[in-house]
Design an enzyme around this catalytic site. Structure first.
Site, PDB file in Angstrom:
ATOM      1  N   ASP A  11      53.396  26.104  -5.557  1.00 22.04           N
ATOM      2  CA  ASP A  11      54.428  27.016  -5.044  1.00 22.04           C
ATOM      3  C   ASP A  11      54.119  28.376  -5.651  1.00 22.04           C
ATOM      4  O   ASP A  11      54.231  28.557  -6.865  1.00 22.04           O
ATOM      5  CB  ASP A  11      55.798  26.501  -5.491  1.00 22.04           C
ATOM      6  CG  ASP A  11      56.931  27.479  -5.162  1.00 22.04           C
ATOM      7  OD1 ASP A  11      56.641  28.562  -4.609  1.00 22.04           O
ATOM      8  OD2 ASP A  11      58.093  27.151  -5.474  1.00 22.04           O
ATOM      9  N   TYR A  89      60.093  35.416  -3.148  1.00 24.55           N
ATOM     10  CA  TYR A  89      60.818  34.850  -4.280  1.00 24.55           C
ATOM     11  C   TYR A  89      59.911  33.868  -5.039  1.00 24.55           C
ATOM     12  O   TYR A  89      59.202  33.069  -4.439  1.00 24.55           O
ATOM     13  CB  TYR A  89      62.095  34.145  -3.812  1.00 24.55           C
ATOM     14  CG  TYR A  89      62.963  33.770  -4.980  1.00 24.55           C
ATOM     15  CD1 TYR A  89      63.611  34.754  -5.714  1.00 24.55           C
ATOM     16  CD2 TYR A  89      63.083  32.452  -5.383  1.00 24.55           C
ATOM     17  CE1 TYR A  89      64.374  34.431  -6.823  1.00 24.55           C
ATOM     18  CE2 TYR A  89      63.843  32.114  -6.480  1.00 24.55           C
ATOM     19  CZ  TYR A  89      64.489  33.116  -7.205  1.00 24.55           C
ATOM     20  OH  TYR A  89      65.233  32.787  -8.310  1.00 24.55           O
ATOM     21  N   GLY A 102      39.065  25.610 -17.094  1.00 23.84           N
ATOM     22  CA  GLY A 102      38.114  24.525 -16.812  1.00 23.84           C
ATOM     23  C   GLY A 102      38.626  23.458 -15.869  1.00 23.84           C
ATOM     24  O   GLY A 102      37.861  22.917 -15.090  1.00 23.84           O
ATOM     25  N   ASP A 130      58.135  17.912  -1.101  1.00 19.14           N
ATOM     26  CA  ASP A 130      58.763  19.054  -1.771  1.00 19.14           C
ATOM     27  C   ASP A 130      60.169  18.662  -2.220  1.00 19.14           C
ATOM     28  O   ASP A 130      60.823  17.829  -1.585  1.00 19.14           O
ATOM     29  CB  ASP A 130      58.822  20.260  -0.816  1.00 19.14           C
ATOM     30  CG  ASP A 130      59.251  21.529  -1.548  1.00 19.14           C
ATOM     31  OD1 ASP A 130      58.976  21.649  -2.760  1.00 19.14           O
ATOM     32  OD2 ASP A 130      59.858  22.410  -0.909  1.00 19.14           O
ATOM     33  N   LYS A 131      60.622  19.294  -3.320  1.00 28.38           N
ATOM     34  CA  LYS A 131      61.939  19.058  -3.927  1.00 28.38           C
ATOM     35  C   LYS A 131      62.075  17.634  -4.456  1.00 28.38           C
ATOM     36  O   LYS A 131      63.137  17.014  -4.369  1.00 28.38           O
ATOM     37  CB  LYS A 131      63.099  19.340  -2.942  1.00 28.38           C
ATOM     38  CG  LYS A 131      62.991  20.647  -2.212  1.00 28.38           C
ATOM     39  CD  LYS A 131      63.003  21.835  -3.109  1.00 28.38           C
ATOM     40  CE  LYS A 131      62.749  23.100  -2.293  1.00 28.38           C
ATOM     41  NZ  LYS A 131      62.243  24.203  -3.110  1.00 28.38           N
ATOM     42  N   TYR A 230      62.494  24.221 -17.013  1.00 28.95           N
ATOM     43  CA  TYR A 230      62.405  24.030 -15.565  1.00 28.95           C
ATOM     44  C   TYR A 230      61.653  25.144 -14.869  1.00 28.95           C
ATOM     45  O   TYR A 230      61.965  26.307 -15.033  1.00 28.95           O
ATOM     46  CB  TYR A 230      63.801  23.933 -14.939  1.00 28.95           C
ATOM     47  CG  TYR A 230      63.749  23.636 -13.457  1.00 28.95           C
ATOM     48  CD1 TYR A 230      63.129  22.475 -13.013  1.00 28.95           C
ATOM     49  CD2 TYR A 230      64.276  24.501 -12.521  1.00 28.95           C
ATOM     50  CE1 TYR A 230      63.070  22.179 -11.662  1.00 28.95           C
ATOM     51  CE2 TYR A 230      64.218  24.210 -11.168  1.00 28.95           C
ATOM     52  CZ  TYR A 230      63.615  23.045 -10.749  1.00 28.95           C
ATOM     53  OH  TYR A 230      63.545  22.751  -9.405  1.00 28.95           O
ATOM     54  N   LYS A 233      60.465  21.534  -9.342  1.00 29.14           N
ATOM     55  CA  LYS A 233      60.168  20.107  -9.421  1.00 29.14           C
ATOM     56  C   LYS A 233      58.665  19.923  -9.166  1.00 29.14           C
ATOM     57  O   LYS A 233      57.981  20.870  -8.779  1.00 29.14           O
ATOM     58  CB  LYS A 233      61.024  19.384  -8.374  1.00 29.14           C
ATOM     59  CG  LYS A 233      61.418  17.977  -8.755  1.00 29.14           C
ATOM     60  CD  LYS A 233      62.417  17.886  -9.877  1.00 29.14           C
ATOM     61  CE  LYS A 233      62.715  16.456 -10.283  1.00 29.14           C
ATOM     62  NZ  LYS A 233      63.299  16.373 -11.625  1.00 29.14           N
ATOM     63  N   GLN A 243      43.057   1.756   7.169  1.00 27.22           N
ATOM     64  CA  GLN A 243      42.363   0.852   8.104  1.00 27.22           C
ATOM     65  C   GLN A 243      41.270   0.024   7.393  1.00 27.22           C
ATOM     66  O   GLN A 243      40.879   0.314   6.278  1.00 27.22           O
ATOM     67  CB  GLN A 243      41.748   1.635   9.281  1.00 27.22           C
ATOM     68  CG  GLN A 243      42.709   2.562  10.005  1.00 27.22           C
ATOM     69  CD  GLN A 243      43.823   1.862  10.777  1.00 27.22           C
ATOM     70  OE1 GLN A 243      44.919   2.370  10.877  1.00 27.22           O
ATOM     71  NE2 GLN A 243      43.539   0.694  11.317  1.00 27.22           N
TER      72      GLN A 243
HETATM   73  C1  F6R Z   1      63.042  25.074  -6.314  1.00 26.80           C
HETATM   74  C2  F6R Z   1      64.309  24.380  -6.208  1.00 26.80           C
HETATM   75  C3  F6R Z   1      65.563  25.148  -6.008  1.00 26.80           C
HETATM   76  C4  F6R Z   1      65.963  26.050  -7.166  1.00 26.80           C
HETATM   77  C5  F6R Z   1      67.293  26.780  -6.865  1.00 26.80           C
HETATM   78  C6  F6R Z   1      67.635  27.796  -7.906  1.00 26.80           C
HETATM   79  O1  F6R Z   1      61.966  24.226  -6.109  1.00 26.80           O
HETATM   80  O2  F6R Z   1      64.308  23.211  -6.280  1.00 26.80           O
HETATM   81  O3  F6R Z   1      66.611  24.225  -5.740  1.00 26.80           O
HETATM   82  O4  F6R Z   1      66.063  25.327  -8.352  1.00 26.80           O
HETATM   83  O5  F6R Z   1      67.203  27.445  -5.631  1.00 26.80           O
HETATM   84  O6  F6R Z   1      66.554  28.624  -8.070  1.00 26.80           O
HETATM   85  P1  F6R Z   1      66.449  29.773  -9.168  1.00 26.80           P
HETATM   86  O7  F6R Z   1      66.730  29.128 -10.519  1.00 26.80           O
HETATM   87  O8  F6R Z   1      65.040  30.265  -9.022  1.00 26.80           O
HETATM   88  O9  F6R Z   1      67.471  30.798  -8.786  1.00 26.80           O
HETATM   89 MG    MG Z   2      58.278  23.152  -4.040  1.00 30.13          MG
HETATM   90 MG    MG Z   3      59.861  26.046  -5.580  1.00 26.32          MG
END
Ligand code: F6R
Ligand code: MG
Ligand code: MG
Length: 368
Positions: A11, A89, A102, A130-131, A230, A233, A243
């Site tokens: 990301d 963002y 490396g 994702d997520k 954090y 994720k 196959q």
């Molecule tokens: C990103 C994600 C989102 C962010 C949330 C708050 O992968 O899972 O749910 O955690 O939008 O984002 P921030 O902390 O960047 O404002």
């Molecule tokens: Mg992501």
């Molecule tokens: Mg993200």
């Protein structure tokens, strides 16, 4: 011939929050790989799932190649410049280290790679989620490689009768790779005992016991453990060969019809059902729901076909409806009970501060 497939995803910035990368960003990463990777790679494909860009490439440099990893790192760096120019963002969010050292493993991006001798025809699937985190693949992999309820080939085919070997990693252990090898079918109770704990034990790879060939490989990084805080994720990727002596493509896809509940969703701190989506899908509801895409390819002498979008089919529209209902059900109880992850898995530090403050106000009642 021997070929290596590498999928590296990160990301590095998205539009309107954590929704999807911009077209200009995707184009920049592609352009960088085309310009700088033309001698190194045989072929490549670039796509996104939610806010993550995945670079799938074929080459002959083997697994863990410094050159291939550096190319992907530099492509993500170049993309980050574009993301900054556009004001996206979270520009460069997953590039956790300042300079390349490396091997891209442990630096933020997720990576899954396998090297094999191409069969006469070589179908495989690329999964990008994702997520959510790598444990999201535990249940589908268990069903596909150990349970005839989803993989009929385990009883119908003679090519799979010896079963599969699971290599499982303890991702809580950070001083090295702590792994165990277990065989299906004899060890399925032990496999299930570990895989139920998706945040700690994660399938790293699966091998055919018939011919020793590698069947599946998953990215096992935990960003939290690298960054100590954090930073999104882990959004795992996976490659699965299909196959012949491996499960059929449809047997690999079958468990994704469940829309099983996984960790992730909003702020990486909730529980939500995993929704199978078409390629280049965004996320939306409550920064989710957690999504997974599946692209089927054939590789021949290292050249990739165009992808067949496995979840772009009327059947999966019905599944998506069910998953939306499951997402709404669990969201109705907000932060209560199993809707939010347990304390140890919460990705945002705010709650720790709050608890510490409240803790001081507790009093133990004197016995009368
Ligand atoms: C990103 C994600 C989102 C962010 C949330 C708050 O992968 O899972 O749910 O955690 O939008 O984002 P921030 O902390 O960047 O404002
Ligand atoms: Mg992501
Ligand atoms: Mg993200």
């Amino acid at each position: 011939m021997k070929v290596t497939l590498s999928v590296i995803k990160a990301d590095i910035g998205s539009i309107g929050g954590h929704i999807k990368p911009s077209q200009r960003l995707m184009d920049r990463v592609d352009e960088y790989i085309c310009d700088e990777g033309s001698r190194l790679l045989i072929d490549h494909y670039i796509g996104h799932t939610g806010d993550d860009i995945a670079i799938l490439c074929s080459h002959q440099e083997g697994v863990g190649s410094r050159k291939v990893h550096k190319l992907a790192w530099d492509a993500f760096k170049a993309g980050t410049d574009t993301a900054n120019e556009e004001g996206l963002y979270g520009a460069g969010q997953d590039l956790l280290k300042d300079s390349f050292s490396g091997n891209i493993k442990g630096m933020g991006p997720a990576i899954a790679e396998m090297e094999f001798k191409e069969r006469g025809n070589e179908p495989f699937l690329l999964f990008c989620a994702d997520k959510t985190d790598p444990g999201a693949y535990n249940l589908p992999l268990y069903f596909t490689f150990a349970d005839p309820m989803h993989c009929s080939g385990l009883i119908l085919s003679t090519k799979m009768s010896k079963g599969f070997k699971f290599t499982i990693m303890d991702v809580e252990y950070t001083r090295g790779d702590r792994v165990i090898e277990l065989n299906a079918p004899e060890d399925i109770y032990d496999i299930a005992t570990l895989l139920r704990d998706c945040e700690r034990f994660v399938v790293e790879s699966i091998q055919s016991r018939q011919d020793g060939e590698q069947a599946a490989v998953v990215s096992t990084t935990r960003l939290h453990n690298i960054a100590g805080k954090y930073v999104g994720k882990d959004d795992p990727v996976m490659l699965v060969r299909a196959q012949g002596s491996f499960p059929a493509t449809g047997e690999i896809l079958s468990p994704f019809s469940i829309g099983h509940y996984v960790a992730g969703f909003m702020r990486g701190s909730h529980v939500g059902p995993l929704m199978p989506v078409p390629k280049n899908s965004s996320v939306s509801f409550f920064d989710g729901p957690p999504v997974v895409s599946s692209l089927a390819f054939c590789v021949h002498e290292g050249m990739l076909t165009e992808p067949a979008d496995a979840f772009d089919h009327p059947y999966w529209e019905w599944v998506r409806g069910n998953v939306s209902r499951k997402a709404t059900e669990i969201r109705q109880q907000g932060f209560f009970g199993p809707a939010m992850l347990p304390y140890s898995e919460l990705e945002y530090g705010g709650i720790v501060e709050k608890l510490n403050k409240i803790d001081k106000k507790f009093k133990v009642r004197k016995k009368k």
